[in-house]
Design a protein around this motif. Structure first.
Motif, PDB file in Angstrom:
ATOM      1  N   ALA A  34      -0.071 -24.472  -5.704  1.00 16.68           N
ATOM      2  CA  ALA A  34       1.083 -24.777  -4.859  1.00 16.68           C
ATOM      3  C   ALA A  34       2.275 -25.140  -5.741  1.00 16.68           C
ATOM      4  O   ALA A  34       2.120 -25.855  -6.727  1.00 16.68           O
ATOM      5  N   GLY A  35       3.442 -24.644  -5.412  1.00 18.79           N
ATOM      6  CA  GLY A  35       4.649 -24.968  -6.151  1.00 18.79           C
ATOM      7  C   GLY A  35       4.746 -24.230  -7.469  1.00 18.79           C
ATOM      8  O   GLY A  35       3.945 -23.354  -7.773  1.00 18.79           O
ATOM      9  N   SER A  36       5.723 -24.613  -8.263  1.00 23.43           N
ATOM     10  CA  SER A  36       5.953 -23.964  -9.554  1.00 23.43           C
ATOM     11  C   SER A  36       4.849 -24.345 -10.541  1.00 23.43           C
ATOM     12  O   SER A  36       4.434 -25.498 -10.585  1.00 23.43           O
ATOM     13  N   PRO A  37       4.379 -23.396 -11.346  1.00 22.32           N
ATOM     14  CA  PRO A  37       3.333 -23.722 -12.313  1.00 22.32           C
ATOM     15  C   PRO A  37       3.874 -24.596 -13.453  1.00 22.32           C
ATOM     16  O   PRO A  37       5.025 -24.458 -13.862  1.00 22.32           O
ATOM     17  N   ALA A  38       3.033 -25.485 -13.954  1.00 20.17           N
ATOM     18  CA  ALA A  38       3.412 -26.340 -15.081  1.00 20.17           C
ATOM     19  C   ALA A  38       3.607 -25.479 -16.330  1.00 20.17           C
ATOM     20  O   ALA A  38       2.904 -24.479 -16.504  1.00 20.17           O
ATOM     21  N   PRO A  39       4.536 -25.836 -17.195  1.00 20.24           N
ATOM     22  CA  PRO A  39       4.790 -25.048 -18.402  1.00 20.24           C
ATOM     23  C   PRO A  39       3.558 -24.874 -19.298  1.00 20.24           C
ATOM     24  O   PRO A  39       3.430 -23.883 -19.991  1.00 20.24           O
ATOM     25  N   ASN A  40       2.630 -25.832 -19.277  1.00 23.21           N
ATOM     26  CA  ASN A  40       1.454 -25.748 -20.138  1.00 23.21           C
ATOM     27  C   ASN A  40       0.277 -25.030 -19.472  1.00 23.21           C
ATOM     28  O   ASN A  40      -0.795 -24.949 -20.054  1.00 23.21           O
ATOM     29  N   LEU A  41       0.466 -24.477 -18.280  1.00 21.99           N
ATOM     30  CA  LEU A  41      -0.590 -23.763 -17.569  1.00 21.99           C
ATOM     31  C   LEU A  41      -0.665 -22.324 -18.054  1.00 21.99           C
ATOM     32  O   LEU A  41       0.351 -21.636 -18.147  1.00 21.99           O
ATOM     33  N   GLY A  42      -1.854 -21.849 -18.385  1.00 24.62           N
ATOM     34  CA  GLY A  42      -2.059 -20.463 -18.769  1.00 24.62           C
ATOM     35  C   GLY A  42      -1.619 -20.152 -20.187  1.00 24.62           C
ATOM     36  O   GLY A  42      -1.322 -21.037 -20.981  1.00 24.62           O
ATOM     37  N   LYS A  43      -1.609 -18.842 -20.479  1.00 27.46           N
ATOM     38  CA  LYS A  43      -1.201 -18.362 -21.795  1.00 27.46           C
ATOM     39  C   LYS A  43      -0.332 -17.126 -21.616  1.00 27.46           C
ATOM     40  O   LYS A  43      -0.224 -16.589 -20.511  1.00 27.46           O
ATOM     41  N   ALA A  44       0.277 -16.653 -22.677  1.00 30.41           N
ATOM     42  CA  ALA A  44       1.154 -15.483 -22.610  1.00 30.41           C
ATOM     43  C   ALA A  44       0.391 -14.302 -22.021  1.00 30.41           C
ATOM     44  O   ALA A  44      -0.744 -14.030 -22.407  1.00 30.41           O
ATOM     45  N   GLY A  45       0.971 -13.622 -21.044  1.00 30.53           N
ATOM     46  CA  GLY A  45       0.357 -12.472 -20.394  1.00 30.53           C
ATOM     47  C   GLY A  45      -0.307 -12.804 -19.077  1.00 30.53           C
ATOM     48  O   GLY A  45      -0.722 -11.920 -18.345  1.00 30.53           O
ATOM     49  N   ASP A  46      -0.446 -14.101 -18.733  1.00 31.81           N
ATOM     50  CA  ASP A  46      -1.057 -14.504 -17.469  1.00 31.81           C
ATOM     51  C   ASP A  46      -0.057 -14.371 -16.323  1.00 31.81           C
ATOM     52  O   ASP A  46       1.147 -14.295 -16.533  1.00 31.81           O
ATOM     53  N   TYR A  47      -0.589 -14.384 -15.098  1.00 33.63           N
ATOM     54  CA  TYR A  47       0.215 -14.379 -13.876  1.00 33.63           C
ATOM     55  C   TYR A  47      -0.134 -15.618 -13.077  1.00 33.63           C
ATOM     56  O   TYR A  47      -1.238 -16.146 -13.191  1.00 33.63           O
ATOM     57  N   CYS A  48       0.788 -16.070 -12.252  1.00 35.24           N
ATOM     58  CA  CYS A  48       0.510 -17.201 -11.371  1.00 35.24           C
ATOM     59  C   CYS A  48       0.986 -16.849  -9.965  1.00 35.24           C
ATOM     60  O   CYS A  48       2.158 -16.555  -9.755  1.00 35.24           O
ATOM     61  N   LEU A  49       0.044 -16.843  -9.022  1.00 34.81           N
ATOM     62  CA  LEU A  49       0.350 -16.604  -7.617  1.00 34.81           C
ATOM     63  C   LEU A  49       0.613 -17.964  -6.982  1.00 34.81           C
ATOM     64  O   LEU A  49      -0.264 -18.836  -6.970  1.00 34.81           O
ATOM     65  N   THR A  50       1.826 -18.187  -6.522  1.00 33.75           N
ATOM     66  CA  THR A  50       2.238 -19.482  -6.000  1.00 33.75           C
ATOM     67  C   THR A  50       2.391 -19.428  -4.494  1.00 33.75           C
ATOM     68  O   THR A  50       2.876 -18.448  -3.943  1.00 33.75           O
ATOM     69  N   TYR A  51       1.944 -20.482  -3.837  1.00 32.02           N
ATOM     70  CA  TYR A  51       2.124 -20.575  -2.390  1.00 32.02           C
ATOM     71  C   TYR A  51       2.847 -21.866  -2.057  1.00 32.02           C
ATOM     72  O   TYR A  51       2.732 -22.852  -2.771  1.00 32.02           O
ATOM     73  N   TYR A  52       3.646 -21.806  -1.041  1.00 29.37           N
ATOM     74  CA  TYR A  52       4.395 -22.970  -0.565  1.00 29.37           C
ATOM     75  C   TYR A  52       3.993 -23.216   0.871  1.00 29.37           C
ATOM     76  O   TYR A  52       3.761 -22.301   1.625  1.00 29.37           O
ATOM     77  N   GLY A  53       3.932 -24.451   1.254  1.00 31.30           N
ATOM     78  CA  GLY A  53       3.604 -24.704   2.653  1.00 31.30           C
ATOM     79  C   GLY A  53       3.226 -26.096   2.943  1.00 31.30           C
ATOM     80  O   GLY A  53       3.143 -26.995   2.227  1.00 31.30           O
TER      81      GLY A  53
END
Length: 53
Positions: A34-53
């Motif tokens: 939920a919301g914007s991903p934290a800067p330290n989440l994942g690594k280069a080349g990853d994707y983040c599917l974000t949901y709001y609600g």
């Protein structure tokens, strides 16, 4: 997963899982949350599917 919705309703559901294949090389990941991903989440080349609600 269901889609594409038409004026008549949702089309039948289908699975995104296919047959199990041979292991592959390490690659990118798809993360979610939920919301914007934290800067330290994942690594280069990853994707983040974000949901709001």
């Amino acid at each position: 997963m269901y889609g594409l919705k038409t004026t008549a309703g949702w089309r039948g559901g289908f699975s995104l899982n296919g047959a199990t294949g041979a292991p592959g090389a390490a690659g990118s990941a798809t993360l979610s949350g939920a919301g914007s991903p934290a800067p330290n989440l994942g690594k280069a080349g990853d994707y983040c599917l974000t949901y709001y609600g």
